[in-house]
Design a protein around this motif. Structure first.
Motif, mmCIF file in Angstrom:
data_model
loop_
_atom_site.group_PDB
_atom_site.id
_atom_site.type_symbol
_atom_site.label_atom_id
_atom_site.label_comp_id
_atom_site.label_asym_id
_atom_site.label_seq_id
_atom_site.Cartn_x
_atom_site.Cartn_y
_atom_site.Cartn_z
ATOM 1 N N HIS A 49 0.845 -1.177 0.000
ATOM 2 C CA HIS A 49 0.000 0.000 0.000
ATOM 3 C C HIS A 49 0.886 1.235 0.000
ATOM 4 O O HIS A 49 2.113 1.127 -0.004
ATOM 5 C CB HIS A 49 -0.946 -0.008 1.208
ATOM 6 C CG HIS A 49 -0.241 -0.058 2.530
ATOM 7 N ND1 HIS A 49 -0.190 -1.197 3.301
ATOM 8 C CD2 HIS A 49 0.449 0.875 3.209
ATOM 9 C CE1 HIS A 49 0.499 -0.959 4.395
ATOM 10 N NE2 HIS A 49 0.896 0.298 4.360
ATOM 11 N N LEU A 87 -4.544 2.860 10.006
ATOM 12 C CA LEU A 87 -5.622 1.888 9.853
ATOM 13 C C LEU A 87 -5.833 1.126 11.159
ATOM 14 O O LEU A 87 -6.973 0.981 11.626
ATOM 15 C CB LEU A 87 -5.307 0.921 8.713
ATOM 16 C CG LEU A 87 -6.408 -0.073 8.321
ATOM 17 C CD1 LEU A 87 -6.261 -0.465 6.852
ATOM 18 C CD2 LEU A 87 -6.407 -1.330 9.177
ATOM 19 N N SER A 110 1.224 -5.622 7.354
ATOM 20 C CA SER A 110 0.231 -5.079 8.283
ATOM 21 C C SER A 110 -0.192 -6.116 9.313
ATOM 22 O O SER A 110 -0.533 -5.774 10.454
ATOM 23 C CB SER A 110 -0.999 -4.581 7.524
ATOM 24 O OG SER A 110 -0.664 -3.507 6.667
ATOM 25 N N TRP A 169 -10.143 -5.923 7.871
ATOM 26 C CA TRP A 169 -9.843 -4.774 7.028
ATOM 27 C C TRP A 169 -9.459 -5.189 5.615
ATOM 28 O O TRP A 169 -9.090 -6.325 5.347
ATOM 29 C CB TRP A 169 -8.730 -3.925 7.635
ATOM 30 C CG TRP A 169 -7.344 -4.514 7.634
ATOM 31 C CD1 TRP A 169 -6.405 -4.435 6.636
ATOM 32 C CD2 TRP A 169 -6.718 -5.263 8.683
ATOM 33 N NE1 TRP A 169 -5.242 -5.077 7.004
ATOM 34 C CE2 TRP A 169 -5.400 -5.578 8.258
ATOM 35 C CE3 TRP A 169 -7.127 -5.675 9.958
ATOM 36 C CZ2 TRP A 169 -4.516 -6.305 9.062
ATOM 37 C CZ3 TRP A 169 -6.240 -6.397 10.750
ATOM 38 C CH2 TRP A 169 -4.955 -6.704 10.295
ATOM 39 N N ASN A 171 -6.880 -3.220 2.922
ATOM 40 C CA ASN A 171 -5.980 -2.090 2.714
ATOM 41 C C ASN A 171 -5.594 -2.055 1.245
ATOM 42 O O ASN A 171 -4.744 -2.828 0.795
ATOM 43 C CB ASN A 171 -4.745 -2.210 3.602
ATOM 44 C CG ASN A 171 -3.992 -0.899 3.733
ATOM 45 O OD1 ASN A 171 -4.277 0.065 3.025
ATOM 46 N ND2 ASN A 171 -3.022 -0.845 4.632
#
Length: 291
Positions: A49, A87, A110, A169, A171
């Motif tokens: 990301h 996030l 992440s 989530w 991302n």
């Protein structure tokens, strides 16, 4: 059908459900861009990301210095990790015995950050066997593979039990799927009161239609960028009620402007910069609760 990937030659990988999924699996299985790998080499957190926040020009120093490019790469990676931290800030109260899901987990950076922060189990799904193997190898190297796992799986059809997940989530991965199908799946496995968060690029309905820059981004990544309005409608249809919406467009521009000056350019930087500047493209965080 879903299968956890292993390092053994006999590991079974489920076939993609559609020709498009096959194309996406192929794309990410073959992806080895320096912009992802060299940034991850900075500290072992491999992201897929972009970054947010102001550039620390003092840390970069003189562009003529021999160490400048190394410092620039480290700064881009710092901004990437700041995005992931932002996030995680919105996942709500997470306890060590909870389970989190990263839908479209990439190489797992992440997920590692989430486990380090919360001490909980983190499950990742990706269509790419290459990415899943990479993430699982890193988890073993970090000795957290009892809590962090990547598997080859369609994010629209996961193996997680109904109501078993505290938070989840996407991302920068929602542009590869139908939003109604995606949010129906998150709504299924999230607990009532659980939190869903996405950070994504979306085209701005006020612009009228996707701009030429958005079309270029779609072609570059073989994806289908949705409008901001589509996200809110699909969430409403699937018992996900937005609690926070943050326009991160001004915060991500510095990342792109810095990246455009680096040796890691991929040719898509101009499309991101121009679309953010003209308002046709937005970078947003949406945090929603399952009701």
């Amino acid at each position: 059908m879903t299968t956890e990937t292993t390092s053994t030659a006999t590991a079974k990988i489920p076939a993609p459900a559609t020709p498009y999924q096959m194309d996406i699996a192929r794309y990410w299985n073959n992806e080895a861009r320096p912009v992802n790998l060299r940034l991850g080499d900075v500290d072992g957190l491999y992201h897929h990301h972009y970054g947010i926040g102001a550039v620390d020009h003092a840390a970069l120093g003189d562009p003529a210095h021999s160490e400048y490019e190394k410092k620039l790469i480290a700064e881009l990676h710092r901004l990437e990790s700041a995005q992931a931290e932002f996030l995680l800030d919105h996942l709500g109260a997470v306890q060590p015995d909870d389970t989190l899901v990263d839908a479209g987990c990439g190489r797992g950076g992440s997920m590692v950050m989430a486990h380090r922060r919360f001490g909980c189990r983190v499950e990742g799904v990706t269509l790419s066997a290459t990415q899943a193997d990479f993430g699982n190898r890193r988890a073993r190297e970090l000795r957290i593979d009892d809590h962090v796992r990547s598997r080859v799986c369609d994010m629209l059809d996961t193996p997680f039990d109904k109501g078993s997940v505290t938070a989840s989530w996407n991302n920068e991965s929602t542009m590869y799927v139908d939003l109604h199908d995606l949010f129906a799946e998150h709504s299924r496995f999230l607990k009532v009161g659980g939190r869903y968060v996405t950070i994504t690029g979306c085209w701005n309905p006020r612009y009228g239609q996707p701009s030429k820059w958005v079309s270029q981004i779609n072609a570059h990544f073989e994806c289908n960028i949705h409008s901001r309005r589509e996200y809110l409608r699909a969430m409403a249809d699937n018992r996900l009620v937005p609690q926070t919406i943050v326009d991160l467009t001004p915060d991500t521009l510095p990342y792109w402007e810095l990246r455009a000056t680096s040796s890691l350019v991929t040719g898509i930087e101009k499309a991101f910069i121009e679309s953010y500047r003209d308002g046709s493209f937005q970078y947003v965080l949406i945090a929603a609760d399952r009701v």
